[in-house]
Design an enzyme around this catalytic site. Structure first.
Site, PDB file in Angstrom:
ATOM      1  CE  LYS A 107      46.027  39.642  46.130  1.00 22.06           C
ATOM      2  NZ  LYS A 107      44.578  39.894  46.022  1.00 22.06           N
TER       3      LYS A 107
HETATM    4  O1  G3P Z   1      42.226  38.699  43.875  1.00 20.44           O
HETATM    5  C1  G3P Z   1      42.068  39.528  42.821  1.00 20.44           C
HETATM    6  C2  G3P Z   1      40.571  39.643  42.290  1.00 20.44           C
HETATM    7  O2  G3P Z   1      39.700  40.143  43.279  1.00 20.44           O
HETATM    8  C3  G3P Z   1      40.276  40.412  41.170  1.00 20.44           C
HETATM    9  O3  G3P Z   1      39.308  40.002  40.654  1.00 20.44           O
HETATM   10  O4  G3P Z   1      36.905  40.487  39.531  1.00 20.44           O
HETATM   11  O5  G3P Z   1      38.419  42.435  40.144  1.00 20.44           O
HETATM   12  O6  G3P Z   1      39.217  40.893  38.089  1.00 20.44           O
HETATM   13  P1  G3P Z   1      38.497  41.123  39.508  1.00 20.44           P
END
Ligand code: G3P
Length: 214
Positions: free
Chosen positions: A83
């Site tokens: 990533k």
């Molecule tokens: O894979 C990316 C994800 O984990 C981000 O999610 O909820 O932190 O925006 P969030």
């Protein structure tokens, strides 16, 4: 549409895997930090739990550091997808990885132009963060629609991996738009199953089944 689970919590991964729904896993530094464990230990354990793409994020932000970490992640397990952040250095490392046959997931994508650059750099996956766009009063799923359309126009191989998913409607909209993958928090996976009419209907069947002569 492939379902990845968005977590570094191996217990959640075990539970979701038992449902037979999980095609891969995405992690990021924030998710791994929550576990209190070393990144390498977490990824190694996840690779043993799920036979599919496992996204592990570089921690460096400079070209040399990201490339070094990308090469190191590639040695950990054949299923590891590196990533990389959507920055100029991140795109340069993406191109190097593509040239070396190393799978990448370009993350922190918030515009269709960023996604276009990632595809041209040879990214395996692009991760647009729909929930974080919603958080700032933008339409996260509109970005998915634009990326899917752009990628179809030029037959890019990069797979659209919808990330920052916050609720079941994000999952349905991703499928309706033709996204390749949706990476879903365990809580949302559990929500996908639920419907009050299913619960009420089952309760009625159970109640009525008691009237059936045995
Ligand atoms: O894979 C990316 C994800 O984990 C981000 O999610 O909820 O932190 O925006 P969030």
């Amino acid at each position: 549409m492939k379902f990845f689970i968005d977590t570094a919590d191996v217990n959640e991964i075990r539970e979701a895997t038992a449902l037979g729904l999980i095609d891969g896993v995405t992690t990021n530094p924030s998710l791994v930090a929550k576990t209190g464990r070393k990144y390498l230990d977490v990824v190694r354990e996840i690779c043993e739990l799920v036979d599919g793409p496992i996204s592990a994020e570089v921690l460096a932000t400079d070209y040399d550091g990201m490339l070094r970490e990308a090469l190191a992640w590639h040695e950990v397990h054949a299923n590891v997808v590196v990533k990389l952040p959507l920055t100029l250095d991140g795109l340069k490392v993406t191109r190097q990885c593509a040239n070396k046959g190393i799978a990448t997931n370009v993350t922190l994508c918030f515009s269709a132009n960023q996604a276009l650059l990632a595809a041209k750099a040879g990214a395996t996956y692009i991760s647009p963060f729909v929930g974080r766009l919603d958080d700032v009063s933008e339409e996260g799923m509109d970005l998915i629609a634009k990326i899917v359309a752009v990628y179809r126009n030029y037959d890019f191989d990069t797979q659209v991996l919808v990330a920052s998913v916050r609720h079941p409607v994000h999952v349905l909209q991703s499928a309706l738009l033709g996204a390749d993958v949706c990476t879903i928090p365990f809580k949302v996976i559990e929500q996908l199953v639920k419907h009050p009419l299913t619960d009420a209907g089952l309760a009625k069947f159970v109640e009525d089944s008691k009237k059936i002569p045995r």
